[in-house]
Scaffold this active site. Sequence first.
Site, PDB file in Angstrom:
ATOM      1  N   ASP A 149       0.858  -1.179   0.000  1.00  0.00           N
ATOM      2  CA  ASP A 149       0.000   0.000   0.000  1.00  0.00           C
ATOM      3  C   ASP A 149       0.902   1.240   0.000  1.00  0.00           C
ATOM      4  O   ASP A 149       2.094   1.160   0.315  1.00  0.00           O
ATOM      5  CB  ASP A 149      -0.893  -0.035   1.238  1.00  0.00           C
ATOM      6  CG  ASP A 149      -1.886   1.096   1.288  1.00  0.00           C
ATOM      7  OD1 ASP A 149      -2.250   1.635   0.231  1.00  0.00           O
ATOM      8  OD2 ASP A 149      -2.314   1.452   2.407  1.00  0.00           O
ATOM      9  N   ASP A 175      -0.127   5.047   1.199  1.00  0.00           N
ATOM     10  CA  ASP A 175      -0.252   5.922   2.364  1.00  0.00           C
ATOM     11  C   ASP A 175      -0.279   5.121   3.658  1.00  0.00           C
ATOM     12  O   ASP A 175      -1.059   4.183   3.814  1.00  0.00           O
ATOM     13  CB  ASP A 175      -1.525   6.762   2.239  1.00  0.00           C
ATOM     14  CG  ASP A 175      -1.469   7.696   1.041  1.00  0.00           C
ATOM     15  OD1 ASP A 175      -0.873   8.771   1.159  1.00  0.00           O
ATOM     16  OD2 ASP A 175      -2.008   7.318  -0.023  1.00  0.00           O
ATOM     17  N   ASP A 235      -2.039  -0.828   5.989  1.00  0.00           N
ATOM     18  CA  ASP A 235      -2.205  -0.203   7.295  1.00  0.00           C
ATOM     19  C   ASP A 235      -3.643  -0.039   7.760  1.00  0.00           C
ATOM     20  O   ASP A 235      -3.883   0.141   8.947  1.00  0.00           O
ATOM     21  CB  ASP A 235      -1.527   1.172   7.311  1.00  0.00           C
ATOM     22  CG  ASP A 235      -2.270   2.190   6.456  1.00  0.00           C
ATOM     23  OD1 ASP A 235      -2.546   1.881   5.276  1.00  0.00           O
ATOM     24  OD2 ASP A 235      -2.577   3.285   6.952  1.00  0.00           O
TER      25      ASP A 235
END
Length: 262
Positions: free
Chosen positions: A36, A38, A212
Amino acid sequence: MRTSNLIADGAPAPLEAASHLPPPPSRLPRPALFLDMDGVLAPLAETPDAVLPHPERTAALRAVADRLDHRVAIISGRTIAEIDRIAEASAASASGVHGLERRRADGSLHRAEAAPEVRDAVAAFEAFARTRPGIIVEDKAVSAGLHFRGAPGEAEAAMTLARRLAARTGLTLQAGNLVVELKTPGTSKGTALTAFMREPPFAGAVPVMLGDDLTDEDGFRAAEALGGFGVLVGSPRETAARYGLPDVEAVLAWLNAVEESA
């Protein structure tokens, strides 16, 4: 750290297990990395545009891609154009907008046809943002994003609006870290990972998904189903990820370890 049955045991990790560090890269047979953006490769920022390229990140991505024979893909809620801006086009394979855009390793690009209801969602989000300083609307053509990191007090109102629009339009509601998105249905980060794993150079590799937030859970589950595992970046929580890393800096260190040991 749990070390037995690293690849064979496909059960989701309990809350406490996701805080364990992932195994050294040298222990993984032919790994494929799915990352991922961000909160994983780049720190979270107040606005999407505030995330900028970083030479150390770019160098690490290029080095690990070379070391793993380009079995590296960035899978993000951002568009591929934004992925390339931040990562400086260091990943040949990329998927944007939660699987609605996907660029294969050979450079061929697939974009889903946008649901017409996305325009309604963009208009409703823009009307919501006009009277609420700090709210940002992101028009990705195939989806509409409502960012409230700059106005966390509006979180409940933003989610209520998004749920109402999703029920009315049939768009898929995708909640993230202080952002909610209404997207054209049919894809996720998990479907993107699965599609990559059917193609060169990923086919036959062990998938490792680093993410996240809640949008990454589909990716964690897809990696587990294909014989790999997920790595949750950030504070431990209930998750399908098997392991965890504390922050973006730890991700960069782990990528460098992949490059050194693969």
